[in-house]
Design a protein around this motif. Structure first.
Motif, PDB file in Angstrom:
ATOM      1  N   THR A  19     -13.845  -5.249  -0.987  1.00  0.00           N
ATOM      2  CA  THR A  19     -14.536  -6.522  -1.144  1.00  0.00           C
ATOM      3  C   THR A  19     -13.587  -7.656  -0.740  1.00  0.00           C
ATOM      4  O   THR A  19     -12.426  -7.433  -0.377  1.00  0.00           O
ATOM      5  CB  THR A  19     -14.985  -6.730  -2.595  1.00  0.00           C
ATOM      6  N   LEU A  20     -14.091  -8.881  -0.809  1.00  0.00           N
ATOM      7  CA  LEU A  20     -13.246 -10.040  -0.526  1.00  0.00           C
ATOM      8  C   LEU A  20     -12.082 -10.102  -1.503  1.00  0.00           C
ATOM      9  O   LEU A  20     -10.981 -10.551  -1.170  1.00  0.00           O
ATOM     10  CB  LEU A  20     -14.083 -11.319  -0.610  1.00  0.00           C
ATOM     11  N   GLY A  21     -12.314  -9.602  -2.722  1.00  0.00           N
ATOM     12  CA  GLY A  21     -11.246  -9.596  -3.718  1.00  0.00           C
ATOM     13  C   GLY A  21     -10.060  -8.746  -3.299  1.00  0.00           C
ATOM     14  O   GLY A  21      -8.909  -9.036  -3.654  1.00  0.00           O
ATOM     15  N   SER A  22     -10.318  -7.671  -2.532  1.00  0.00           N
ATOM     16  CA  SER A  22      -9.217  -6.816  -2.072  1.00  0.00           C
ATOM     17  C   SER A  22      -8.320  -7.567  -1.087  1.00  0.00           C
ATOM     18  O   SER A  22      -7.098  -7.405  -1.089  1.00  0.00           O
ATOM     19  CB  SER A  22      -9.775  -5.543  -1.438  1.00  0.00           C
ATOM     20  N   LEU A  27      -3.167 -10.399  -0.059  1.00  0.00           N
ATOM     21  CA  LEU A  27      -2.403 -11.600   0.271  1.00  0.00           C
ATOM     22  C   LEU A  27      -1.490 -12.009  -0.887  1.00  0.00           C
ATOM     23  O   LEU A  27      -0.352 -12.471  -0.672  1.00  0.00           O
ATOM     24  CB  LEU A  27      -3.355 -12.740   0.634  1.00  0.00           C
ATOM     25  N   LEU A  28      -1.993 -11.829  -2.107  1.00  0.00           N
ATOM     26  CA  LEU A  28      -1.180 -12.171  -3.285  1.00  0.00           C
ATOM     27  C   LEU A  28       0.029 -11.252  -3.392  1.00  0.00           C
ATOM     28  O   LEU A  28       1.151 -11.715  -3.677  1.00  0.00           O
ATOM     29  CB  LEU A  28      -2.050 -12.068  -4.541  1.00  0.00           C
ATOM     30  N   LEU A  29      -0.160  -9.958  -3.163  1.00  0.00           N
ATOM     31  CA  LEU A  29       0.952  -9.015  -3.204  1.00  0.00           C
ATOM     32  C   LEU A  29       1.985  -9.336  -2.128  1.00  0.00           C
ATOM     33  O   LEU A  29       3.201  -9.273  -2.368  1.00  0.00           O
ATOM     34  CB  LEU A  29       0.442  -7.584  -3.037  1.00  0.00           C
ATOM     35  N   LEU A  30       1.474  -9.664  -0.928  1.00  0.00           N
ATOM     36  CA  LEU A  30       2.387 -10.004   0.158  1.00  0.00           C
ATOM     37  C   LEU A  30       3.188 -11.261  -0.169  1.00  0.00           C
ATOM     38  O   LEU A  30       4.405 -11.333   0.067  1.00  0.00           O
ATOM     39  CB  LEU A  30       1.590 -10.187   1.449  1.00  0.00           C
ATOM     40  N   VAL A  57      -4.451   1.676 -10.030  1.00  0.00           N
ATOM     41  CA  VAL A  57      -5.229   2.368 -11.059  1.00  0.00           C
ATOM     42  C   VAL A  57      -6.706   1.997 -10.992  1.00  0.00           C
ATOM     43  O   VAL A  57      -7.563   2.733 -11.483  1.00  0.00           O
ATOM     44  CB  VAL A  57      -4.650   2.035 -12.456  1.00  0.00           C
ATOM     45  N   ALA A  58      -7.025   0.871 -10.353  1.00  0.00           N
ATOM     46  CA  ALA A  58      -8.412   0.390 -10.348  1.00  0.00           C
ATOM     47  C   ALA A  58      -9.374   1.387  -9.729  1.00  0.00           C
ATOM     48  O   ALA A  58     -10.500   1.556 -10.210  1.00  0.00           O
ATOM     49  CB  ALA A  58      -8.492  -0.939  -9.598  1.00  0.00           C
ATOM     50  N   ALA A  59      -8.962   2.059  -8.655  1.00  0.00           N
ATOM     51  CA  ALA A  59      -9.863   2.995  -7.966  1.00  0.00           C
ATOM     52  C   ALA A  59     -10.275   4.163  -8.855  1.00  0.00           C
ATOM     53  O   ALA A  59     -11.476   4.417  -9.031  1.00  0.00           O
ATOM     54  CB  ALA A  59      -9.220   3.481  -6.676  1.00  0.00           C
ATOM     55  N   PRO A  60      -9.354   4.915  -9.446  1.00  0.00           N
ATOM     56  CA  PRO A  60      -9.797   6.021 -10.325  1.00  0.00           C
ATOM     57  C   PRO A  60     -10.566   5.557 -11.557  1.00  0.00           C
ATOM     58  O   PRO A  60     -11.504   6.233 -11.997  1.00  0.00           O
ATOM     59  CB  PRO A  60      -8.485   6.721 -10.709  1.00  0.00           C
ATOM     60  N   PRO A 148     -13.053  -2.061 -12.191  1.00  0.00           N
ATOM     61  CA  PRO A 148     -12.663  -3.077 -13.179  1.00  0.00           C
ATOM     62  C   PRO A 148     -12.135  -4.395 -12.587  1.00  0.00           C
ATOM     63  O   PRO A 148     -12.128  -5.411 -13.265  1.00  0.00           O
ATOM     64  CB  PRO A 148     -11.541  -2.364 -13.937  1.00  0.00           C
ATOM     65  N   LEU A 149     -11.628  -4.403 -11.324  1.00  0.00           N
ATOM     66  CA  LEU A 149     -10.970  -5.596 -10.799  1.00  0.00           C
ATOM     67  C   LEU A 149     -11.821  -6.376  -9.812  1.00  0.00           C
ATOM     68  O   LEU A 149     -11.493  -7.513  -9.476  1.00  0.00           O
ATOM     69  CB  LEU A 149      -9.643  -5.200 -10.110  1.00  0.00           C
ATOM     70  N   GLY A 150     -12.905  -5.790  -9.315  1.00  0.00           N
ATOM     71  CA  GLY A 150     -13.726  -6.462  -8.326  1.00  0.00           C
ATOM     72  C   GLY A 150     -13.185  -6.352  -6.910  1.00  0.00           C
ATOM     73  O   GLY A 150     -13.710  -6.993  -5.991  1.00  0.00           O
TER      74      GLY A 150
END
Length: 289
Positions: A19-22, A27-30, A57-60, A148-150
């Motif tokens: 999603t756009l959230g990913s 970008l935040l991690l970078l 962890v969000a994926a599982p 859980p994170l969108g």
């Protein structure tokens, strides 16, 4: 090992899309990585580590959240064109934790679901307002979630397309109008019962003029004595066009059912008779005309 196999089995049933959230998360991690690398801030390193762990962890967690939910089609009951109604499904969550953030995809619409408690079944009614009568299909029924994170959209197919019937919109003149027009053949009125509110369809002879003078439009109500003759409706005499006739007949069918009056309908080369066919069968014939 069994838990891992169960997880892999659930994962094969679920489609995942970013999603756009990913993109925002990436970008935040970078940005955090560059900040930590250039300035060597321990706090930024720690923040980067925890944020990356949560994303990993969000994926599982999302797969387990949606993967075990099951559904059973319960039907739609009576649906009428241009009227709100509900199609019901029974959801079961056999998992050990509650399922959150689920959306039901059905009838080309999205319906947010309440949290599904672990180990329980919950019935849900998807409210729809069909625009036309006839036979309809829900399309494939699926679940979707961004829990859980969108950052990832999880989608799981639940059921194949289901069929349902939409009856004509009940509209037109009330059954009392039809009965008054045919009092001589079907029955007569006797015994004044009292007053009731004026609906606009009653004749002027029934208006209670003293109540009108007081500012309350009331009409006289009589006890109607009906003979045992079966009501007979002629399709061609029920309106100027097909849809008006079907709506009028639907209204009269429902009123006859409510009052327990037998009836038959002449429609094309068929004769629909309430003593021989159920009300739902008759309504389905009108819906698919």
């Amino acid at each position: 090992m069994n838990s891992f196999r169960t997880f892999l089995s659930l994962r094969r049933k679920i489609r995942q899309r970013p999603t756009l959230g990913s993109l925002i998360l990436l970008l935040l991690l970078l940005g955090l990585f560059l900040e930590a690398y250039m300035h060597n801030f321990n706090l930024v390193y720690i923040t980067l580590f925890f944020l990356f762990a949560f994303a990993l962890v969000a994926a599982p967690v999302g797969i387990l959240n949606i993967g075990g939910v099951e559904a059973q089609w319960e039907g739609c009951g009576r649906l009428f064109a241009h009227r709100k109604g509900k199609c019901r499904l029974l959801f079961k969550n056999p998992g050990s934790s509650d399922a959150y953030g689920l959306d039901l995809l059905c009838c080309e619409r999205r319906f947010p679901l309440p949290p599904l408690p672990a180990g329980k079944c919950e019935s849900f009614g998807a409210e729809i307002s069909p625009r036309r009568r006839g036979l309809h299909e829900t399309g494939p029924i699926a679940l979707e979630s961004r829990y859980p994170l969108g950052t990832v959209r999880f989608k799981r197919d639940l059921l194949p397309s289901q069929n349902y019937v939409v009856y004509p919109e009940p509209a037109g003149k009330p059954l009392e109008y039809y009965l008054r027009e045919r009092t001589s053949s079907f029955g007569h009125e006797s015994d004044f019962e009292g007053l009731k509110g004026y609906s606009g369809s009653e004749s002027a002879s029934r208006i209670h003029w003293p109540s009108v003078a007081r500012g309350e439009a009331m009409v006289k109500r009589f006890e109607t004595q009906h003979s045992s003759e079966t009501l007979e409706f002629d399709f061609l005499a029920c309106g100027p066009d097909t849809e008006t006739r079907l709506s009028q007949l639907t209204l009269w069918v429902l009123e006859c059912e409510k009052r327990g009056l037998p009836f038959r309908i002449k429609i094309k080369n068929r004769l629909l008779e309430s003593p021989k066919e159920s009300i739902d069968e008759i309504l389905k014939t009108l819906a698919t005309y």
